[in-house]
Scaffold this motif. Structure first.
Motif, short mmCIF file in Angstrom:
data_model
loop_
_atom_site.label_atom_id
_atom_site.label_comp_id
_atom_site.label_asym_id
_atom_site.label_seq_id
_atom_site.Cartn_x
_atom_site.Cartn_y
_atom_site.Cartn_z
N MET A 59 0.90 -1.06 0.09
CA MET A 59 -0.07 0.04 0.11
C MET A 59 0.93 1.27 -0.10
N ARG A 60 2.11 1.28 0.74
CA ARG A 60 3.01 2.34 0.53
C ARG A 60 3.37 2.61 -1.01
N GLY A 61 3.67 1.42 -1.55
CA GLY A 61 4.05 1.72 -3.08
C GLY A 61 2.83 2.39 -3.83
N VAL A 62 1.47 2.25 -3.54
CA VAL A 62 0.42 2.87 -3.91
C VAL A 62 0.65 4.34 -3.73
N THR A 63 0.84 4.64 -2.52
CA THR A 63 0.90 6.03 -2.14
C THR A 63 2.20 6.76 -2.82
N LYS A 64 3.20 5.99 -2.88
CA LYS A 64 4.31 6.57 -3.62
C LYS A 64 4.48 6.70 -5.06
N GLY A 65 3.29 6.01 -5.55
CA GLY A 65 2.95 6.02 -7.17
C GLY A 65 3.80 5.04 -8.02
N ILE A 66 4.05 4.06 -7.23
CA ILE A 66 4.94 2.81 -7.82
C ILE A 66 3.87 1.66 -8.48
N TYR A 67 2.89 1.40 -7.95
CA TYR A 67 1.46 0.66 -8.23
C TYR A 67 0.47 1.37 -8.21
N HIS A 68 -0.55 0.96 -9.06
CA HIS A 68 -1.72 1.55 -9.00
C HIS A 68 -2.62 1.05 -8.05
N LYS A 69 -3.78 1.63 -7.34
CA LYS A 69 -4.48 1.11 -6.12
C LYS A 69 -5.05 -0.09 -6.62
N ASN A 70 -5.42 -0.25 -7.68
CA ASN A 70 -6.28 -1.45 -8.17
C ASN A 70 -5.30 -2.77 -8.30
N THR A 71 -4.26 -2.57 -8.79
CA THR A 71 -3.21 -3.48 -9.07
C THR A 71 -2.83 -4.02 -7.67
N ALA A 72 -2.47 -3.15 -6.66
CA ALA A 72 -2.05 -3.48 -5.56
C ALA A 72 -3.10 -4.47 -4.56
N ALA A 73 -4.49 -3.81 -4.72
CA ALA A 73 -5.54 -4.46 -4.28
C ALA A 73 -5.86 -5.82 -4.66
N ARG A 74 -5.63 -6.07 -6.08
CA ARG A 74 -5.67 -7.45 -6.81
C ARG A 74 -4.77 -8.33 -6.12
N LYS A 75 -3.33 -7.87 -6.08
CA LYS A 75 -2.42 -8.73 -5.66
C LYS A 75 -2.58 -9.27 -4.27
N MET A 76 -3.02 -8.04 -3.49
CA MET A 76 -3.45 -8.62 -1.94
C MET A 76 -4.48 -9.60 -1.88
N SER A 77 -5.52 -9.32 -2.65
CA SER A 77 -6.69 -10.15 -2.67
C SER A 77 -6.27 -11.49 -3.10
N ARG A 78 -5.54 -11.67 -3.98
CA ARG A 78 -5.15 -13.00 -4.45
C ARG A 78 -4.30 -13.80 -3.70
N LEU A 79 -3.34 -12.99 -2.84
CA LEU A 79 -2.62 -13.69 -1.93
C LEU A 79 -3.32 -14.03 -0.83
N ALA A 80 -4.10 -13.28 -0.28
CA ALA A 80 -4.96 -13.42 0.86
C ALA A 80 -5.92 -14.75 0.71
N ALA A 81 -6.36 -14.78 -0.45
CA ALA A 81 -7.26 -15.93 -0.81
C ALA A 81 -6.29 -17.25 -0.88
N ARG A 82 -5.17 -17.27 -1.38
CA ARG A 82 -4.41 -18.24 -1.35
C ARG A 82 -3.91 -18.95 -0.02
N VAL A 83 -3.51 -17.77 0.99
CA VAL A 83 -3.10 -18.05 2.34
C VAL A 83 -4.49 -18.65 3.17
N LYS A 84 -5.54 -18.08 2.90
CA LYS A 84 -6.87 -18.70 3.16
C LYS A 84 -7.01 -20.27 3.37
N VAL A 85 -6.74 -20.59 1.88
CA VAL A 85 -7.11 -21.91 1.46
C VAL A 85 -6.06 -22.94 2.32
N LEU A 86 -4.90 -22.34 2.85
CA LEU A 86 -4.05 -23.44 3.54
C LEU A 86 -4.63 -23.75 4.81
N ALA A 87 -4.54 -25.13 5.28
CA ALA A 87 -5.25 -25.57 6.39
C ALA A 87 -4.29 -26.47 7.00
#
Length: 87
Positions: A59-87
């Protein structure tokens, strides 16, 4: 090549910005790679901790203009979904 003083200054500023942004992008990728490695190892606790550490960096990368906010949100969402599947 830059001829006017203004263009020369701009060229210097661009070099500095490029170096800072490159370092920041590399740092973010490192955090994301740690999450990927934790997911690959199957360790849910480590993956969760790595994800928690990576989120503010991304998210700091978003505020500094390195990533677009939707790109960062998509990356976080996909990683969170993959972590959630781990059991």
């Amino acid at each position: 090549m830059a001829n006017s003083p203004q263009a020369k200054k701009r060229a210097r500023q661009n070099e500095k910005r490029y170096a800072v942004n490159k370092a920041r992008r590399s740092r973010i990728r490192t955090y994301l790679r740690k999450v990927e490695e934790a997911i690959a190892s199957g360790d849910k606790e480590a993956a969760t901790a790595a994800l928690r550490a990576a989120q503010p960096e991304l998210m700091r990368g978003v505020t500094k203009g390195i990533y677009h906010k939707n790109t960062a949100a998509r990356k976080m969402s996909r990683l969170a979904a993959r972590v959630k599947v781990l059991a």
